[in-house]
Design an enzyme around this catalytic site. Structure first.
Site, PDB file in Angstrom:
ATOM      1  CD  GLN A 127      -2.677 -40.719  37.029  1.00  0.00           C
ATOM      2  OE1 GLN A 127      -1.759 -39.895  36.870  1.00  0.00           O
ATOM      3  NE2 GLN A 127      -3.777 -40.142  37.046  1.00  0.00           N
ATOM      4  CG  ASP A 128      -6.800 -42.601  38.850  1.00  0.00           C
ATOM      5  OD1 ASP A 128      -5.408 -41.746  38.507  1.00  0.00           O
ATOM      6  OD2 ASP A 128      -7.934 -42.238  38.678  1.00  0.00           O
ATOM      7  CG  LEU A 157     -12.614 -54.553  31.895  1.00  0.00           C
ATOM      8  CD1 LEU A 157     -12.551 -52.987  31.816  1.00  0.00           C
ATOM      9  CD2 LEU A 157     -13.493 -54.762  33.311  1.00  0.00           C
ATOM     10  CB  ALA A 202     -10.470 -51.227  33.931  1.00  0.00           C
ATOM     11  CD  GLN A 261      -9.385 -45.302  24.805  1.00  0.00           C
ATOM     12  OE1 GLN A 261      -8.217 -44.777  25.240  1.00  0.00           O
ATOM     13  NE2 GLN A 261     -10.289 -44.592  24.191  1.00  0.00           N
ATOM     14  CB  SER A 318     -14.408 -38.818  33.098  1.00  0.00           C
ATOM     15  OG  SER A 318     -13.649 -37.751  32.514  1.00  0.00           O
ATOM     16  CD  GLU A 331     -12.493 -34.655  28.999  1.00  0.00           C
ATOM     17  OE1 GLU A 331     -12.978 -34.335  27.793  1.00  0.00           O
ATOM     18  OE2 GLU A 331     -11.548 -34.180  29.100  1.00  0.00           O
ATOM     19  CE1 TYR A 337     -12.167 -42.121  29.641  1.00  0.00           C
ATOM     20  CE2 TYR A 337     -12.537 -39.899  29.733  1.00  0.00           C
ATOM     21  CZ  TYR A 337     -12.261 -40.826  30.372  1.00  0.00           C
ATOM     22  OH  TYR A 337     -12.007 -41.064  31.691  1.00  0.00           O
ATOM     23  CE  LYS A 348     -14.308 -43.442  32.378  1.00  0.00           C
ATOM     24  NZ  LYS A 348     -14.182 -44.409  33.402  1.00  0.00           N
ATOM     25  CG  HIS A 364      -7.097 -37.687  38.493  1.00  0.00           C
ATOM     26  ND1 HIS A 364      -8.295 -37.519  38.135  1.00  0.00           N
ATOM     27  CD2 HIS A 364      -6.894 -38.952  38.563  1.00  0.00           C
ATOM     28  CE1 HIS A 364      -8.869 -38.838  37.859  1.00  0.00           C
ATOM     29  NE2 HIS A 364      -7.799 -39.628  38.180  1.00  0.00           N
TER      30      HIS A 364
END
Length: 327
Positions: free
Chosen positions: A13-14, A62, A84, A86, A128, A130, A152, A156, A182
């Site tokens: 998306q981004d 990666l 990039a 997960q 993020s 998160e 996740y 991050k 977003h």
């Protein structure tokens, strides 16, 4: 001479919105993709279909430092945007190992390749909201303590500190964008917002009757991805690298999103929702709200697309998608 940009996660998306933005600004745009994506253009490259002829894609993993370094050496980018990951939080509970491997090692490899090739490359890391998790501070800004509640989020936080460490230890122009939720019509179907917008479109077309959701009381600061990629670009145009929270400063629940989506097509969301306890996360984050005053002040950035328009944009796009593809 045009600037050269390298985007990891360009098929997401981004990445797709960022590629379009940079092309419009006259950049030469390169992207890293997995080989499987090049072998399955229809399903893997649909978000960048309109700009495929204008960008250059490189096959790499990666998880391979050598392949990443060789691409950096070959194209000599001025700017690297590391998007990039997960990124589906729910899946990160199911497979923590691959989440850590991809998100932490991938970030480390790219930072190391950038440092080894040229200290002049500007680097952006997609951090993020998160990372904040179940923090007691509200709203959250750049100084808020991290309390991640998923693999996740943990991965991050690690990427955030790796980026900051490379900035401080090696004087790299490396910035963290702490982006709050977003969304867009290009969101993956596994994410709750797209699950709702697509489900609403299918229900309106008579293709299904119900949508199963988990915790509809969870609140998030939701913006449009098209606005947020502009903030990424602005970070790398600053003289000094830094960390920035990016959000709208407004909070809505999953239930609010569903209500507005169904209202847009003239339906009552209560008639079509099923709460499924199996969709509840082991450790839920109940509320995230951005304080993006620093981004507004230094980057001169502000969101342009409202929550209402985001929801309408997604529902309308999915109605069109179903109509065009006879889904």
């Amino acid at each position: 001479m045009s600037k050269v940009a390298l985007i990891t996660g360009i098929t997401g998306q981004d990445g797709s919105y960022l590629a379009e933005l940079l092309l419009n600004k006259g950049y030469e745009v390169h992207g890293i993709v997995r080989r499987v994506a090049l072998e399955d253009e229809t399903h893997r490259l649909w978000r960048i279909r309109k700009v495929l002829k204008d960008i250059t894609l490189h096959s790499a993993s990666l998880e391979s430092y050598a392949s990443i370094f060789n691409i950096v050496k070959k194209i000599k980018p001025d700017e690297v945007y590391h998007l990039a990951a997960q990124s589906y939080v729910g899946y990160s509970f199911e497979d923590e190992f691959s989440t850590f491997n991809t998100n932490i090692n991938g970030t480390h490899y790219i930072l190391s390749a950038v440092k080894e090739f040229s200290g002049k490359i500007k680097f952006y890391f997609a951090a993020s909201s998160e990372m904040f998790g179940e923090t007691k501070t509200k709203p959250q800004n750049e100084l808020t303590f991290f309390h991640p509640r998923s693999a996740y989020g943990i991965s991050k936080v690690t990427g955030f500190h790796l980026t900051k460490n490379y900035r401080e230890a090696y004087n790299l122009h490396a910035s963290n964008g702490i982006l709050f939720n977003h969304e867009s019509p290009r969101r993956g179907f596994e994410f709750v917002t797209r699950k709702i917008s697509f489900g609403v479109a299918r229900i309106k077309k008579g293709l299904q009757k119900k949508i199963k959701l988990g915790n509809i009381k969870a609140k998030r600061d939701w913006g449009h991805a098209q606005d947020y990629v502009n903030a990424m670009w602005l970070m790398l145009q600053q003289k000094k690298p830094d960390d920035f929270v990016v959000g709208t400063g407004k909070e809505f629940s999953v239930e609010d999103f569903a209500r507005k989506a169904f209202n847009h097509v003239g339906l009552n969301y209560k008639d079509h929702l099923i709460i499924d306890k199996h969709l509840m996360r082991p450790a839920e984050v109940n509320s995230l709200l951005a304080d993006c005053s620093k981004a507004k002040k230094i980057l001169k950035w502000k969101p342009e697309i409202s929550f209402d328009n985001l929801v309408i944009n997604m529902v309308e796009a999915d109605l069109e998608y179903i109509t065009n593809f006879n889904y």
